[in-house]
Design a protein around this motif. Sequence first.
Motif, PDB file in Angstrom:
ATOM      1  N   LYS A  41       0.848  -1.213   0.000  1.00 47.84           N
ATOM      2  CA  LYS A  41       0.000   0.000   0.000  1.00 47.84           C
ATOM      3  C   LYS A  41       0.868   1.241   0.000  1.00 47.84           C
ATOM      4  CE  LYS A  41      -4.109  -1.645   2.438  1.00 47.84           C
ATOM      5  NZ  LYS A  41      -4.962  -1.376   3.622  1.00 47.84           N
ATOM      6  N   PRO A  42       0.327   2.354  -0.507  1.00 44.80           N
ATOM      7  CA  PRO A  42       1.093   3.607  -0.439  1.00 44.80           C
ATOM      8  C   PRO A  42       1.232   4.087   1.009  1.00 44.80           C
ATOM      9  CG  PRO A  42      -0.760   3.766  -1.967  1.00 44.80           C
ATOM     10  CD  PRO A  42      -0.941   2.518  -1.183  1.00 44.80           C
ATOM     11  N   LEU A  43       2.167   4.950   1.218  1.00 48.17           N
ATOM     12  CA  LEU A  43       2.313   5.607   2.512  1.00 48.17           C
ATOM     13  C   LEU A  43       1.026   6.342   2.869  1.00 48.17           C
ATOM     14  CD1 LEU A  43       5.858   7.007   1.977  1.00 48.17           C
ATOM     15  CD2 LEU A  43       5.141   6.034   4.139  1.00 48.17           C
ATOM     16  N   ARG A  98       4.797  23.298   4.774  1.00 53.44           N
ATOM     17  CA  ARG A  98       4.309  23.404   3.407  1.00 53.44           C
ATOM     18  C   ARG A  98       5.029  22.410   2.493  1.00 53.44           C
ATOM     19  NH1 ARG A  98       0.913  26.401   0.846  1.00 53.44           N
ATOM     20  NH2 ARG A  98       1.237  27.000  -1.303  1.00 53.44           N
ATOM     21  N   VAL A  99       4.381  21.299   2.131  1.00 55.12           N
ATOM     22  CA  VAL A  99       5.060  20.248   1.376  1.00 55.12           C
ATOM     23  C   VAL A  99       5.303  20.622  -0.080  1.00 55.12           C
ATOM     24  CG1 VAL A  99       4.283  18.379   2.851  1.00 55.12           C
ATOM     25  CG2 VAL A  99       2.900  19.032   0.896  1.00 55.12           C
ATOM     26  N   SER A 100       4.635  21.667  -0.577  1.00 51.19           N
ATOM     27  CA  SER A 100       4.863  22.049  -1.968  1.00 51.19           C
ATOM     28  C   SER A 100       6.195  22.773  -2.144  1.00 51.19           C
ATOM     29  CB  SER A 100       3.734  22.937  -2.471  1.00 51.19           C
ATOM     30  OG  SER A 100       3.633  24.084  -1.647  1.00 51.19           O
ATOM     31  N   THR A 103      11.141  20.044   1.804  1.00 49.83           N
ATOM     32  CA  THR A 103      11.459  18.628   1.775  1.00 49.83           C
ATOM     33  C   THR A 103      11.242  18.008   3.146  1.00 49.83           C
ATOM     34  OG1 THR A 103      13.092  18.917   0.032  1.00 49.83           O
ATOM     35  CG2 THR A 103      13.346  16.977   1.413  1.00 49.83           C
TER      36      THR A 103
ATOM     37  N   SER B  30       0.717  21.143  -7.222  1.00 49.94           N
ATOM     38  CA  SER B  30       1.572  22.325  -7.143  1.00 49.94           C
ATOM     39  C   SER B  30       3.045  21.955  -7.228  1.00 49.94           C
ATOM     40  CB  SER B  30       1.311  23.076  -5.833  1.00 49.94           C
ATOM     41  OG  SER B  30       1.477  22.191  -4.734  1.00 49.94           O
ATOM     42  N   ALA B  31       3.361  20.697  -6.966  1.00 45.99           N
ATOM     43  CA  ALA B  31       4.748  20.219  -7.031  1.00 45.99           C
ATOM     44  C   ALA B  31       4.707  18.692  -6.987  1.00 45.99           C
ATOM     45  CB  ALA B  31       5.581  20.762  -5.864  1.00 45.99           C
ATOM     46  N   HIS B  33       7.217  15.225  -5.677  1.00 42.30           N
ATOM     47  CA  HIS B  33       8.425  14.705  -5.043  1.00 42.30           C
ATOM     48  C   HIS B  33       8.726  13.301  -5.577  1.00 42.30           C
ATOM     49  CE1 HIS B  33       8.599  17.602  -1.515  1.00 42.30           C
ATOM     50  NE2 HIS B  33       7.367  17.805  -1.955  1.00 42.30           N
ATOM     51  N   LEU B  35      10.891  10.032  -4.186  1.00 40.03           N
ATOM     52  CA  LEU B  35      11.497   9.505  -2.974  1.00 40.03           C
ATOM     53  C   LEU B  35      12.126   8.148  -3.271  1.00 40.03           C
ATOM     54  CD1 LEU B  35       8.431  10.147  -0.613  1.00 40.03           C
ATOM     55  CD2 LEU B  35      10.362  11.682  -0.992  1.00 40.03           C
ATOM     56  N   MET B  48      12.396  17.498  -5.646  1.00 31.40           N
ATOM     57  CA  MET B  48      11.119  18.183  -5.560  1.00 31.40           C
ATOM     58  C   MET B  48      11.091  19.127  -6.752  1.00 31.40           C
ATOM     59  SD  MET B  48       9.569  20.542  -2.527  1.00 31.40           S
ATOM     60  CE  MET B  48      11.050  21.550  -2.456  1.00 31.40           C
ATOM     61  N   ILE B  86       9.411   6.122  -5.163  1.00 30.02           N
ATOM     62  CA  ILE B  86       8.040   6.551  -4.905  1.00 30.02           C
ATOM     63  C   ILE B  86       7.815   7.948  -5.456  1.00 30.02           C
ATOM     64  CG2 ILE B  86       6.327   7.039  -3.105  1.00 30.02           C
ATOM     65  CD1 ILE B  86       7.911   5.100  -1.281  1.00 30.02           C
ATOM     66  N   VAL B  90       2.027  16.751  -4.950  1.00 31.07           N
ATOM     67  CA  VAL B  90       1.437  17.563  -3.887  1.00 31.07           C
ATOM     68  C   VAL B  90       0.120  18.124  -4.406  1.00 31.07           C
ATOM     69  CG1 VAL B  90       1.740  19.543  -2.356  1.00 31.07           C
ATOM     70  CG2 VAL B  90       3.737  18.200  -3.081  1.00 31.07           C
ATOM     71  N   ASP B  95      -2.249  20.928  -0.452  1.00 32.24           N
ATOM     72  CA  ASP B  95      -0.857  20.927   0.018  1.00 32.24           C
ATOM     73  C   ASP B  95      -0.536  19.643   0.768  1.00 32.24           C
ATOM     74  OD1 ASP B  95       1.393  22.541   2.236  1.00 32.24           O
ATOM     75  OD2 ASP B  95       1.674  22.324   0.078  1.00 32.24           O
ATOM     76  N   LYS B  96      -1.055  18.528   0.287  1.00 27.42           N
ATOM     77  CA  LYS B  96      -0.767  17.237   0.898  1.00 27.42           C
ATOM     78  C   LYS B  96      -0.116  16.326  -0.129  1.00 27.42           C
ATOM     79  CE  LYS B  96      -4.557  17.136   4.231  1.00 27.42           C
ATOM     80  NZ  LYS B  96      -5.731  16.416   4.713  1.00 27.42           N
ATOM     81  N   LEU B  97       0.800  15.482   0.342  1.00 22.88           N
ATOM     82  CA  LEU B  97       1.441  14.508  -0.522  1.00 22.88           C
ATOM     83  C   LEU B  97       0.470  13.378  -0.851  1.00 22.88           C
ATOM     84  CD1 LEU B  97       4.902  14.277   1.277  1.00 22.88           C
ATOM     85  CD2 LEU B  97       4.504  15.216  -0.986  1.00 22.88           C
ATOM     86  N   PHE B  99       0.732   9.725  -2.326  1.00 22.44           N
ATOM     87  CA  PHE B  99       1.812   8.776  -2.601  1.00 22.44           C
ATOM     88  C   PHE B  99       1.403   7.719  -3.616  1.00 22.44           C
ATOM     89  CE2 PHE B  99       4.885  10.071   0.521  1.00 22.44           C
ATOM     90  CZ  PHE B  99       4.144  10.679   1.516  1.00 22.44           C
ATOM     91  N   GLY B 100       2.317   7.423  -4.548  1.00 21.99           N
ATOM     92  CA  GLY B 100       2.162   6.264  -5.400  1.00 21.99           C
ATOM     93  C   GLY B 100       2.576   5.019  -4.628  1.00 21.99           C
ATOM     94  N   THR B 101       2.307   3.854  -5.216  1.00 25.60           N
ATOM     95  CA  THR B 101       2.653   2.597  -4.548  1.00 25.60           C
ATOM     96  C   THR B 101       4.119   2.223  -4.737  1.00 25.60           C
ATOM     97  OG1 THR B 101       1.821   1.413  -6.466  1.00 25.60           O
ATOM     98  CG2 THR B 101       0.341   1.604  -4.579  1.00 25.60           C
TER      99      THR B 101
END
Lengths: 115, 109
Positions: A41-43, A98-100, A103, B30-31, B33, B35, B48, B86, B90, B95-97, B99-101
């Motif tokens: 599963k994803p995080l 702010r995650v956008s 890091t 908006s962006a 990442h 990982l 990023m 990964i 965002v 403004d939340k990540l 996530f892909g699997t």
Amino acid sequence: ETGVTQTPRHLVMGMTNKKSLKCEQHLGHNAMYWYKQSAKKPLELMFVYNFKEQTENNSVPSRFSPECPNSSHLFLHLHTLQPEDSALYLCASSQVIRVSTDTQYFGPGTRLTVL
Amino acid sequence: KNEVEQSPQNLTAQEGEFITINCSYSVGISALHWLQQHPGGGIVSLFMLSSGKKKHGRLIATINIQEKHSSLHITASHPRDSAVYICAPVGGNTDKLIFGTGTRLQVFP
């Protein structure tokens, strides 16, 4: 070395036990996060703290109880867990929330097994 | 359908090969990442980016916002590149990540 440490690295507990996971960041960051990573599963984001204040609870069951006494330390208190709670629990920190633009730095994780 | 799709899910390569991992997403962002997660579990942020291309050593990340697609390339792959990669866009409004699997890469000598 990421600057974020987690203890313990591995934990096996019964469903009636109470245990705590600890996270410490040495980066001077203001935001800290708990994530859950289940197999295949994803995080999943669980909790977010900003300057010690909880800013997000992502519908996490009350058997998971976070605590952030200061910006460098984050705990996850566990009680009466279920086997499906077995997963890798990751802590992360960032300078700002702010995650956008910022890091996140992750710890090595605690691999939890609930019997 | 997941908001973030990565392909391939698993990838094996011989040392020295050029690697491409793709990420497609269905929401406004908006962006994004990229990982890297090693077998021990720890996660490292690689890139990023919000437009164009970034390069760091043998790693290159590109993004096309209009096509809702990003790629991660590894040139001259090495066994130490073996990890799960990964993609995490965002959400533009949240403004939340997201996530892909992940893509599991194994590079053999």
